[in-house]
Write a protein that holds these residues in place. Structure first.
Motif, PDB file in Angstrom:
ATOM      1  N   ALA A 272      -2.846  -1.698   6.427  1.00  0.00           N
ATOM      2  CA  ALA A 272      -4.269  -2.200   6.192  1.00  0.00           C
ATOM      3  C   ALA A 272      -4.458  -2.678   4.755  1.00  0.00           C
ATOM      4  CB  ALA A 272      -5.289  -1.270   6.545  1.00  0.00           C
ATOM      5  N   ILE A 273      -3.695  -1.714   3.817  1.00  0.00           N
ATOM      6  CA  ILE A 273      -3.759  -2.155   2.284  1.00  0.00           C
ATOM      7  C   ILE A 273      -3.175  -3.637   2.268  1.00  0.00           C
ATOM      8  CG2 ILE A 273      -1.729  -1.197   1.749  1.00  0.00           C
ATOM      9  CD1 ILE A 273      -3.429  -0.435  -0.952  1.00  0.00           C
ATOM     10  N   LEU A 274      -2.282  -4.275   2.678  1.00  0.00           N
ATOM     11  CA  LEU A 274      -1.686  -5.407   2.823  1.00  0.00           C
ATOM     12  C   LEU A 274      -2.567  -6.527   2.927  1.00  0.00           C
ATOM     13  CD1 LEU A 274       0.848  -7.175   2.210  1.00  0.00           C
ATOM     14  CD2 LEU A 274       1.528  -6.969   4.480  1.00  0.00           C
ATOM     15  N   ALA A 275      -3.423  -6.514   4.195  1.00  0.00           N
ATOM     16  CA  ALA A 275      -4.435  -7.206   4.755  1.00  0.00           C
ATOM     17  C   ALA A 275      -5.554  -7.227   3.679  1.00  0.00           C
ATOM     18  CB  ALA A 275      -4.764  -6.952   6.157  1.00  0.00           C
ATOM     19  N   LYS A 276      -5.886  -6.169   3.319  1.00  0.00           N
ATOM     20  CA  LYS A 276      -7.160  -5.996   2.370  1.00  0.00           C
ATOM     21  C   LYS A 276      -6.882  -6.359   0.945  1.00  0.00           C
ATOM     22  CE  LYS A 276      -9.449  -2.691   5.472  1.00  0.00           C
ATOM     23  NZ  LYS A 276     -10.175  -1.363   5.730  1.00  0.00           N
ATOM     24  N   GLY A 277      -5.965  -5.765   0.337  1.00  0.00           N
ATOM     25  CA  GLY A 277      -5.889  -5.714  -1.040  1.00  0.00           C
ATOM     26  C   GLY A 277      -4.692  -6.784  -1.472  1.00  0.00           C
ATOM     27  N   GLY A 278      -3.853  -7.093  -0.720  1.00  0.00           N
ATOM     28  CA  GLY A 278      -2.871  -8.119  -0.921  1.00  0.00           C
ATOM     29  C   GLY A 278      -1.331  -7.412  -1.129  1.00  0.00           C
ATOM     30  N   LEU A 279      -0.571  -8.259  -1.699  1.00  0.00           N
ATOM     31  CA  LEU A 279       0.992  -7.626  -1.554  1.00  0.00           C
ATOM     32  C   LEU A 279       1.242  -6.880  -2.743  1.00  0.00           C
ATOM     33  CD1 LEU A 279       3.750  -7.867  -0.531  1.00  0.00           C
ATOM     34  CD2 LEU A 279       4.162 -10.019  -2.329  1.00  0.00           C
ATOM     35  N   GLU A 280       0.535  -6.753  -3.957  1.00  0.00           N
ATOM     36  CA  GLU A 280       0.875  -5.758  -5.138  1.00  0.00           C
ATOM     37  C   GLU A 280       0.498  -4.271  -4.731  1.00  0.00           C
ATOM     38  OE1 GLU A 280       0.561  -5.289  -9.981  1.00  0.00           O
ATOM     39  OE2 GLU A 280      -0.199  -7.154  -9.072  1.00  0.00           O
ATOM     40  N   PRO A 281      -0.825  -4.192  -4.441  1.00  0.00           N
ATOM     41  CA  PRO A 281      -1.164  -2.808  -3.890  1.00  0.00           C
ATOM     42  C   PRO A 281      -0.362  -2.180  -2.834  1.00  0.00           C
ATOM     43  CG  PRO A 281      -2.843  -4.464  -3.461  1.00  0.00           C
ATOM     44  CD  PRO A 281      -2.101  -5.172  -4.354  1.00  0.00           C
ATOM     45  N   ALA A 282      -0.185  -3.186  -1.917  1.00  0.00           N
ATOM     46  CA  ALA A 282       0.620  -2.590  -0.689  1.00  0.00           C
ATOM     47  C   ALA A 282       2.052  -2.090  -1.125  1.00  0.00           C
ATOM     48  CB  ALA A 282       0.689  -3.793   0.372  1.00  0.00           C
ATOM     49  N   LEU A 283       2.863  -2.963  -1.909  1.00  0.00           N
ATOM     50  CA  LEU A 283       4.161  -2.560  -2.547  1.00  0.00           C
ATOM     51  C   LEU A 283       4.112  -1.200  -3.482  1.00  0.00           C
ATOM     52  CD1 LEU A 283       5.633  -6.073  -3.441  1.00  0.00           C
ATOM     53  CD2 LEU A 283       6.183  -4.617  -1.453  1.00  0.00           C
ATOM     54  N   ARG A 284       3.050  -1.083  -4.166  1.00  0.00           N
ATOM     55  CA  ARG A 284       2.919   0.013  -4.894  1.00  0.00           C
ATOM     56  C   ARG A 284       2.794   1.461  -3.984  1.00  0.00           C
ATOM     57  NH1 ARG A 284       3.086  -1.187  -9.656  1.00  0.00           N
ATOM     58  NH2 ARG A 284       2.253  -3.219 -10.374  1.00  0.00           N
ATOM     59  N   VAL A 285       1.930   1.266  -2.860  1.00  0.00           N
ATOM     60  CA  VAL A 285       2.009   2.528  -1.803  1.00  0.00           C
ATOM     61  C   VAL A 285       3.163   2.517  -1.300  1.00  0.00           C
ATOM     62  CG1 VAL A 285       0.873   3.106   0.171  1.00  0.00           C
ATOM     63  CG2 VAL A 285      -0.358   2.076  -1.446  1.00  0.00           C
TER      64      VAL A 285
END
Length: 404
Positions: A272-285
């Motif tokens: 969900a974080i990829l759809a909401k926050g974008g690539l950078e936060p999703a990769l950090r998770v």
């Protein structure tokens, strides 16, 4: 006797000169066809092939103008490749020109007959004939380009002098039309393959998103409700029924663990974080959850279109999984950036991914569904991927995806 012998020698000399000239012409023609065949075999872009066909054919035929024409709906045609000899008048019809088929022109003649044809003098009063005369075109020979049994277009060789092109011009043009048809067929096949691959990848992404949504909105919520009910049942059981209370507590805990596993699974399907926050936060998770240490360097000034973000995420996720399961790496370095950031034209921009690990190496891109799947995903949106993995030297995966 001496005069007859001299005349005979002159005839023999003329025949030899003619034979040499004919052999030189054939050799030149075959060399031109080989160069074009090489372009076609290497799947060169259509634009490059059309330009080369027009140039090679014009030089071989000795024409002043040559043109590659594509037929379009509503009885129109378009110029897609052109060449003109040095010092000759302006080209017949510049690349990108479109015109309505007109009686008395070679493009109309070939469209009606589906066979080679020629116009020795443009005498019509229509706009196309008038335009051709204004551009210095006196006569033309056309040869049809047939792709998959359908008339696709034609090649045109034109002259700017009153003398018509030689009688064998149509025959000599046939092999050039066949190479142009092969290039078009190759381009169609490649385009169909890319489109099919893109549809498969898009369908898989949509399925993941739908499953993740269904798991979250339906199954996960039901399990949470059941867990709450079990906790309520546990609290309602009198203390003297310790064993029953323990069983209820165990069932409630099992439901909580199932919810946690389901959440983990759904995040892997489509976070969900990829759809909401974008690539950078999703990769950090993703980096925090990785069993291998990850050095992450993401340089993005703005969010990428969704399909690029999804592609980059799954490529990096799969690479991290491979580094942990197969490479036995201790650290992975991941870099993401956009090359050509200051360029306005998207055709000159590209997303660049680099994933390097210090593992055992020896990864083979041609074996195993993981690397093959990554290749399919990258190439489905027009990108390229390279894997370098020497034995004992770690693995480097680099991908480039044009933002076009």
């Amino acid at each position: 006797m001496l005069l007859e012998a001299a005349c005979e020698r002159e005839k023999v000399a003329d025949a030899l000169r003619h034979s040499r000239d004919e052999l030189a012409r054939i050799a030149e023609e075959q060399a031109a066809l080989r160069r074009l065949a090489t372009l076609v075999a290497h799947a060169a872009p259509e634009k490059e092939v059309f330009s080369s066909v027009a140039r090679e054919m014009g030089q071989v035929l000795g024409a002043r103008h040559t043109l590659v024409v594509r037929y379009e709906p509503s009885s129109t045609a378009a110029s897609v490749g052109i060449w003109r000899a040095a010092g000759s008048p302006p080209a017949a019809m510049p690349v990108g020109s479109r015109w309505t088929l007109e009686e008395g022109t070679v493009s109309d003649l070939v469209a009606r007959t589906g066979a080679p044809g020629r116009v020795n003098h443009y005498t019509g009063q229509g706009p196309l004939s008038t335009e051709l005369r204004a551009r210095g075109v006196v006569s033309s020979v056309g040869c049809p380009i047939v792709v998959g049994r359908a008339l696709w277009g034609l090649l045109i060789a034109s002259s700017s002098t009153p003398e018509p092109l030689p009688d064998d011009t149509e025959v000599r043009m046939v092999e050039f039309t066949e190479l142009a048809a092969a290039a078009i067929a190759n381009a169609r096949s490649n385009a169909d393959l890319k489109a099919s691959r893109a549809r498969v990848v898009a369908a898989a992404d949509e399925a993941r998103l739908r499953i993740e949504r269904d798991l979250h909105d339906s199954t996960q919520q039901r399990l949470v409700s059941l867990g709450l009910e079990m906790r309520g049942i546990e609290a309602a059981i009198p203390r003297q029924f310790e064993r029953l209370r323990h069983q209820a507590a165990h069932a409630a805990k099992a439901l909580e663990e199932a919810v946690a596993e389901l959440q983990e699974l759904s995040r892997g399907l489509h976070p969900a974080i990829l759809a909401k926050g974008g690539l950078e936060p999703a990769l950090r998770v993703l980096a925090r959850r990785s069993p291998v240490a990850v050095n992450l360097d993401v340089c993005l000034d703005e969010r990428l279109p969704q399909r690029y973000e999804v592609t980059a995420y799954y490529v990096i996720s799969e690479a991290l999984t491979n580094a942990a399961k197969h490479a036995f790496a201790s650290v992975v370095r991941v870099a993401v950036d956009v090359e050509g950031v200051g360029v306005k034209n998207k055709k000159d921009k590209a997303v660049h991914l680099s994933i390097r690990d210090d593992g055992v190496g020896g990864a083979d891109p041609t074996h195993g569904s993981g690397l093959i799947g990554l290749t399919d995903r990258i190439e489905a949106i027009g990108g390229t991927i390279t894997v370098v993995s020497p034995e004992g030297g770690g693995t480097t995966l680099q991908a480039e995806i044009p933002l076009d």
